[in-house]
Design a protein around this motif. Structure first.
Motif, PDB file in Angstrom:
ATOM      1  N   HIS A  37       0.923  -1.191  -0.033  1.00  0.00           N
ATOM      2  CA  HIS A  37      -0.035  -0.019   0.007  1.00  0.00           C
ATOM      3  C   HIS A  37       0.881   1.101   0.054  1.00  0.00           C
ATOM      4  O   HIS A  37       1.744   1.416   1.079  1.00  0.00           O
ATOM      5  CB  HIS A  37      -1.009   0.079   1.245  1.00  0.00           C
ATOM      6  N   ASP A  38       1.093   1.904  -1.053  1.00  0.00           N
ATOM      7  CA  ASP A  38       1.728   3.051  -1.069  1.00  0.00           C
ATOM      8  C   ASP A  38       1.076   4.321  -0.310  1.00  0.00           C
ATOM      9  O   ASP A  38       0.004   4.723  -0.514  1.00  0.00           O
ATOM     10  CB  ASP A  38       1.793   3.756  -2.604  1.00  0.00           C
ATOM     11  N   HIS A  39       1.997   5.050   0.604  1.00  0.00           N
ATOM     12  CA  HIS A  39       1.440   6.276   1.399  1.00  0.00           C
ATOM     13  C   HIS A  39       1.145   7.290   0.313  1.00  0.00           C
ATOM     14  O   HIS A  39       2.170   7.646  -0.448  1.00  0.00           O
ATOM     15  CB  HIS A  39       2.697   6.540   2.289  1.00  0.00           C
ATOM     16  N   LEU A  40       0.004   8.099   0.555  1.00  0.00           N
ATOM     17  CA  LEU A  40      -0.119   9.163  -0.125  1.00  0.00           C
ATOM     18  C   LEU A  40       0.127  10.216   0.936  1.00  0.00           C
ATOM     19  O   LEU A  40       0.718  11.516   0.515  1.00  0.00           O
ATOM     20  CB  LEU A  40      -1.610   9.326  -0.590  1.00  0.00           C
ATOM     21  N   ASN A  41      -0.236  10.163   2.081  1.00  0.00           N
ATOM     22  CA  ASN A  41       0.037  10.992   3.326  1.00  0.00           C
ATOM     23  C   ASN A  41       1.440  10.607   3.605  1.00  0.00           C
ATOM     24  O   ASN A  41       1.616   9.750   4.416  1.00  0.00           O
ATOM     25  CB  ASN A  41      -0.903  10.714   4.408  1.00  0.00           C
ATOM     26  N   LEU A  42       2.594  11.352   3.571  1.00  0.00           N
ATOM     27  CA  LEU A  42       3.948  10.811   3.852  1.00  0.00           C
ATOM     28  C   LEU A  42       4.227  11.404   5.365  1.00  0.00           C
ATOM     29  O   LEU A  42       3.638  12.492   5.623  1.00  0.00           O
ATOM     30  CB  LEU A  42       4.829  11.578   2.875  1.00  0.00           C
ATOM     31  N   ALA A  43       4.804  10.601   6.180  1.00  0.00           N
ATOM     32  CA  ALA A  43       5.265  11.307   7.274  1.00  0.00           C
ATOM     33  C   ALA A  43       6.237  12.229   7.205  1.00  0.00           C
ATOM     34  O   ALA A  43       6.848  12.606   6.082  1.00  0.00           O
ATOM     35  CB  ALA A  43       5.973   9.909   8.272  1.00  0.00           C
ATOM     36  N   HIS A  44       6.544  12.892   8.186  1.00  0.00           N
ATOM     37  CA  HIS A  44       7.201  14.137   8.061  1.00  0.00           C
ATOM     38  C   HIS A  44       8.698  14.130   7.609  1.00  0.00           C
ATOM     39  O   HIS A  44       9.028  14.990   6.985  1.00  0.00           O
ATOM     40  CB  HIS A  44       7.491  15.039   9.368  1.00  0.00           C
ATOM     41  N   TYR A  45       9.127  12.874   7.625  1.00  0.00           N
ATOM     42  CA  TYR A  45      10.502  12.576   7.291  1.00  0.00           C
ATOM     43  C   TYR A  45      10.673  11.905   5.771  1.00  0.00           C
ATOM     44  O   TYR A  45      11.628  11.730   5.351  1.00  0.00           O
ATOM     45  CB  TYR A  45      11.394  11.697   8.180  1.00  0.00           C
ATOM     46  N   ALA A  46       9.555  11.517   5.160  1.00  0.00           N
ATOM     47  CA  ALA A  46       9.677  10.649   4.095  1.00  0.00           C
ATOM     48  C   ALA A  46       9.380  11.430   2.742  1.00  0.00           C
ATOM     49  O   ALA A  46       8.675  12.193   2.389  1.00  0.00           O
ATOM     50  CB  ALA A  46       8.516   9.470   4.074  1.00  0.00           C
ATOM     51  N   LYS A  47      10.243  10.732   1.598  1.00  0.00           N
ATOM     52  CA  LYS A  47      10.131  11.164   0.334  1.00  0.00           C
ATOM     53  C   LYS A  47       9.180   9.903  -0.451  1.00  0.00           C
ATOM     54  O   LYS A  47       8.449  10.541  -1.388  1.00  0.00           O
ATOM     55  CB  LYS A  47      11.419  11.068  -0.258  1.00  0.00           C
ATOM     56  N   ALA A  48       9.396   8.982  -0.135  1.00  0.00           N
ATOM     57  CA  ALA A  48       8.322   7.747  -0.519  1.00  0.00           C
ATOM     58  C   ALA A  48       8.074   6.755   0.650  1.00  0.00           C
ATOM     59  O   ALA A  48       9.115   6.507   1.374  1.00  0.00           O
ATOM     60  CB  ALA A  48       8.968   7.052  -1.834  1.00  0.00           C
ATOM     61  N   ALA A  49       7.217   6.192   0.458  1.00  0.00           N
ATOM     62  CA  ALA A  49       6.895   5.124   1.653  1.00  0.00           C
ATOM     63  C   ALA A  49       5.713   4.270   1.145  1.00  0.00           C
ATOM     64  O   ALA A  49       4.818   4.575   0.441  1.00  0.00           O
ATOM     65  CB  ALA A  49       6.289   5.946   3.003  1.00  0.00           C
ATOM     66  N   CYS A  50       5.903   3.182   1.761  1.00  0.00           N
ATOM     67  CA  CYS A  50       4.758   2.249   1.428  1.00  0.00           C
ATOM     68  C   CYS A  50       4.745   1.028   2.573  1.00  0.00           C
ATOM     69  O   CYS A  50       5.470   1.108   3.532  1.00  0.00           O
ATOM     70  CB  CYS A  50       5.056   1.348   0.130  1.00  0.00           C
ATOM     71  N   ASP A  51       3.402   0.588   2.718  1.00  0.00           N
ATOM     72  CA  ASP A  51       3.343  -0.443   3.707  1.00  0.00           C
ATOM     73  C   ASP A  51       3.217  -1.700   3.219  1.00  0.00           C
ATOM     74  O   ASP A  51       2.795  -1.920   1.951  1.00  0.00           O
ATOM     75  CB  ASP A  51       2.159  -0.493   4.419  1.00  0.00           C
ATOM     76  N   ILE A  52       3.623  -2.864   3.913  1.00  0.00           N
ATOM     77  CA  ILE A  52       3.407  -4.299   3.494  1.00  0.00           C
ATOM     78  C   ILE A  52       2.197  -4.236   4.467  1.00  0.00           C
ATOM     79  O   ILE A  52       2.379  -4.531   5.716  1.00  0.00           O
ATOM     80  CB  ILE A  52       4.481  -5.274   3.746  1.00  0.00           C
ATOM     81  N   GLU A  53       0.820  -4.821   3.850  1.00  0.00           N
ATOM     82  CA  GLU A  53      -0.305  -5.036   4.487  1.00  0.00           C
ATOM     83  C   GLU A  53      -0.442  -6.468   4.682  1.00  0.00           C
ATOM     84  O   GLU A  53      -0.135  -7.175   3.828  1.00  0.00           O
ATOM     85  CB  GLU A  53      -1.415  -4.439   3.802  1.00  0.00           C
ATOM     86  N   PHE A  54      -0.787  -6.919   5.867  1.00  0.00           N
ATOM     87  CA  PHE A  54      -1.385  -8.597   6.067  1.00  0.00           C
ATOM     88  C   PHE A  54      -2.755  -8.657   6.154  1.00  0.00           C
ATOM     89  O   PHE A  54      -3.490  -7.951   6.812  1.00  0.00           O
ATOM     90  CB  PHE A  54      -0.563  -8.882   7.081  1.00  0.00           C
TER      91      PHE A  54
END
Ligand code: GAP
Length: 515
Positions: A309-326
């Motif tokens: 799941h790619d993040h659209l709302n990025l944490a304050h430190y991130a340039k790109a982020a995703c989750d591995i969802e289970f």
């Protein structure tokens, strides 16, 4: 898999975990402490085995990754530099009727999930209607109802992102009202304003009131790695790219701490920061996504249970982020995060500490602040993923039922149970002799109480891969029966073959070789 109670899908797992010594509510004799749990005798073994699989896969299998173990308490400026003092906040909203508190963004994300579910239903219906000729991609790109719903989702996501980035709480509230989101408990739409709430726990360091200093319990283990970047790089003569891994406790004053060990206030993280040359970050981000999903799928908990799941709302430190969802019993939820953190943390620590945190690249003859790719998995969530997907309520051919935890053999808390058929005639002594041999290789347990059938069931419920039964024939020819948990088949083998037979199936080496 056992059928879940829809109102409380975790109910069976929670009850089973307690009955069989995996997880107890913390300080239960005082009625417990909300969202805090203790790991029991079997739970700690399973947890240690998960840690071992992660640690060996990350540190032992990678020449350029080393591990450390840093303090929970850190200098308070750490959290100013990391952004947690200013930005580690949840936007919260209360329902005035139920008095329940929610994360505003989560309410909106749940509303998006409902629209997604509508799209999935349309797809399912169409797939049935068109049969083999169904082209999902084309359907998604052309069906008017799907396009309308997808448009809605995109619009909400864009507005959620902007409102979160700008800390525009009025718009978050407006979005909740426009989407007509109701409180899941009271059903009412009577909401308070959205407010910010910092998630860090604080405490005092120092003996007298004049000298005290507010310090925080770390909300992530990652900062212990960042502040030691140079110590490790220099003492280990590490060259970029390289990684630093750590397993340890983290603390967050979660407002909505529920759903068993999924969201706790005290939990454990397994994190790795991978330091790369600026510009190489995107390639490494993709590589780590691939490496981590492989680590998960290698356990055999079901490929269909994972998704990115790619993040659209990025944490304050991130340039790109995703989750591995289970696919937990509560639905698909975040299990692990993979974040491209740029040079945000190291640069900020440079600014706040006045110390250079740079790498001198001999090849390029220049110094730079490395970029960071982070992999961050919650150990307790991983535990829940293993436990919940292993829980099976099986109907057997003879009409009876068994509850069996089909935990991957290498992770099972007890690897082998040794059972004298009867508690006399020298069989207990023979069984003890076998335990004394195999205990150097495996976590083994001696069990003499109850009928053999009941003992098998008990070890099925704990997830023990093998039961070794000692009977009268054992005294004559040194053979035993070896029962396999999943197939329930039994074979007669010589005691001298026992260790190698079991080792072949339960060793963590098997998992590591497949990576
Ligand atoms: N250093 C990055 C970081 O901490 P995160 O997405 O906030 O990122 C990483 O957390 C992982 O930690 C999550 O994917 C989740 O598995 C676990 N985690 C976070 N909060 C948790 C909580 N309250 N209870 C249990 N696990 C949690």
């Amino acid at each position: 898999m056992a059928k879940m109670d829809e109102n409380n899908p975790l109910k069976h797992i929670i009850a089973h975990a307690k009955e069989y010594g995996f997880i107890f509510p913390s300080s239960e004799i005082y009625d417990g402490l909300s969202a805090t749990y203790d790991y029991g005798q079997n739970g700690v073994q399973l947890k240690n085995n998960i840690k071992e699989y992660w640690w060996k896969a990350m540190v032992q299998m990678h020449e350029n990754i080393v591990g450390i173990d840093t303090a929970i308490f850190m200098h308070p400026t750490t959290w100013k530099a990391s952004g947690h003092v200013d930005a580690f906040n949840d936007p919260l909203i209360d329902n005035k009727d139920s008095k329940k508190r929610y994360r505003a963004d989560t309410l909106i994300e749940d509303a998006i999930a409902k629209i997604e579910a509508k799209i999935n239903k349309e797809v399912e219906k169409a797939a049935k209607r068109f049969g083999d000729s169904f082209d999902k991609e084309q359907f998604l790109a052309t069906n008017p109802r799907v396009l309308q719903n997808q448009g809605k989702i995109d619009g909400i996501n864009a507005r959620l992102k902007k409102a979160t980035d700008d800390a525009d709480f009025a718009d978050l509230k407006a979005l909740i009202e426009e989407l007509e989101i109701a409180c899941p408990v009271s059903g009412s739409k009577n909401w308070t304003e959205v407010r910010q709430f910092n998630l860090m726990f604080s405490t005092e360091l120092g003996a007298s009131a004049e000298e005290t200093n507010t310090i925080y319990l770390r909300p992530e283990t990652a900062q212990g790695i960042f502040v030691n970047f140079l110590n490790v790089q220099k003492s280990g003569r590490m060259k970029i790219p390289f990684g630093i891994a750590q397993i340890g406790k983290a603390f967050r004053n979660e407002i909505i701490a529920r759903q068993f060990i999924f969201r706790m206030r005290e939990f454990e993280q397994m994190e790795m920061q991978f330091f790369v040359k600026p510009g190489d970050d995107q390639t490494w981000y993709e590589k780590w996504k691939e490496t981590r999903i492989k680590w998960h799928k290698n356990l055999g908990l079901g490929e269909e249970n994972y998704r990115f799941h790619d993040h659209l709302n990025l944490a304050h430190y991130a340039k790109a982020a995703c989750d591995i969802e289970f696919n937990f019993p509560i639905g698909f939820k975040e299990l692990e995060g993979i974040h491209s953190r740029t040079d945000f943390d190291l640069k900020s620590h440079e600014e706040h500490s006045g110390k250079k945190l740079q790498f001198f690249d001999n090849d390029d003859n220049q110094s730079y602040v490395p970029f960071v790719i982070e992999t961050s998995i919650g150990l307790d969530r991983m535990f829940l993923a293993v436990l919940s997907s292993s829980y099976n309520n099986e109907q057997l051919e003879d009409g009876s039922e068994r509850v069996v935890l089909k935990i991957p053999y290498a992770l099972a808390p007890i690897k082998v149970a040794v059972l004298p058929l009867v508690n006399k005639d020298g069989l207990p002594e023979k069984a003890r002799g076998i335990i004394d041999e195999i205990k150097f290789d495996f976590q083994a347990q001696y069990e003499a109480k109850d009928s053999i059938g009941k003992r098998y069931r008990r070890h099925d419920a704990i997830g023990t891969p093998y039961c070794v039964t000692i009977d009268h024939q054992t005294l004559e020819d040194d053979t035993v029966t070896l029962r396999d948990r999943d197939t329930m088949t039994q074979e007669r083998i010589s005691i001298s073959e026992l260790t190698i037979q079991i080792e072949n199936h339960v060793s963590i080496k098997n998992l590591l070789r497949q990576l």
